[in-house]
Design an enzyme around this catalytic site. Sequence first.
Site, mmCIF file in Angstrom:
data_model
loop_
_atom_site.group_PDB
_atom_site.id
_atom_site.type_symbol
_atom_site.label_atom_id
_atom_site.label_comp_id
_atom_site.label_asym_id
_atom_site.label_seq_id
_atom_site.Cartn_x
_atom_site.Cartn_y
_atom_site.Cartn_z
ATOM 1 C CD GLU A 40 -0.428 5.351 -3.567
ATOM 2 O OE1 GLU A 40 -0.773 4.426 -4.526
ATOM 3 O OE2 GLU A 40 0.099 6.370 -4.115
ATOM 4 N NE ARG A 44 -0.306 -2.095 -8.268
ATOM 5 C CZ ARG A 44 0.625 -1.346 -8.857
ATOM 6 N NH1 ARG A 44 1.697 -1.835 -9.288
ATOM 7 N NH2 ARG A 44 0.400 -0.223 -9.530
ATOM 8 C CE LYS A 128 -1.873 6.497 -9.047
ATOM 9 N NZ LYS A 128 -1.826 5.280 -8.223
#
Length: 215
Positions: A40, A44, A128
């Site tokens: 994943e 960012r 999640k």
Amino acid sequence: MTAAEKIKEMGIVPVVVLEDAMDAKPLAKALCEGGLPCAEVTFRTAAAKESIRIMLEEYPEMFVGAGTVLTTRQVDEAIEAGAKFIVSPGLDPEIVDYCIEKQIPIFPGCVTASELAQAVKRGLEVVKFFPAETSGGLAAIKALAAPYVGMKFMPTGGINLKNVRSYLESDVILACGGSWMVKKDLIQSGQFDAIRQMTADAVALVREVRGSQEK
């Protein structure tokens, strides 16, 4: 297999932050050789899109998604790069609905019953749970799972080799997101052999736990 089924098969999803796309190829190699062809890649950093593209170009057998997706534009960028699934830290209705409309697997972050209700309303079966440890950990997940029968969780945040077993042993956990085997300092200092070994250790743990559950 669906994205959720593939993630369940992996058991652990390495959560990757790449500052330099040049590190994408050696990191992908280490993950594949460690037995975990999955990642994943978080949005960012500015290197995320190119990193996803490189990973999949060099190792097409990998199952790579995009994490920390905060806008629909980032969804488009991730999919253009080849991402197979989208993960967001929270449940943003705009992003979730956008992904559903385009039939893109989306796993939004949920830590409250209200957020789970929104996920269920949209037909999602996997969410999640972030940040996992500081939001109550496995106990909180089990409490939320009780009224939302059938919902599976992918906890991320504070997961490591010491506590991942307890999560994986629960039947409400699809898989765990973790960064301990792909820490930024290891990547930046080129310690890909160490990454490969820690990945292999994580894979061995998943097989041990999941193997015992199948007996």
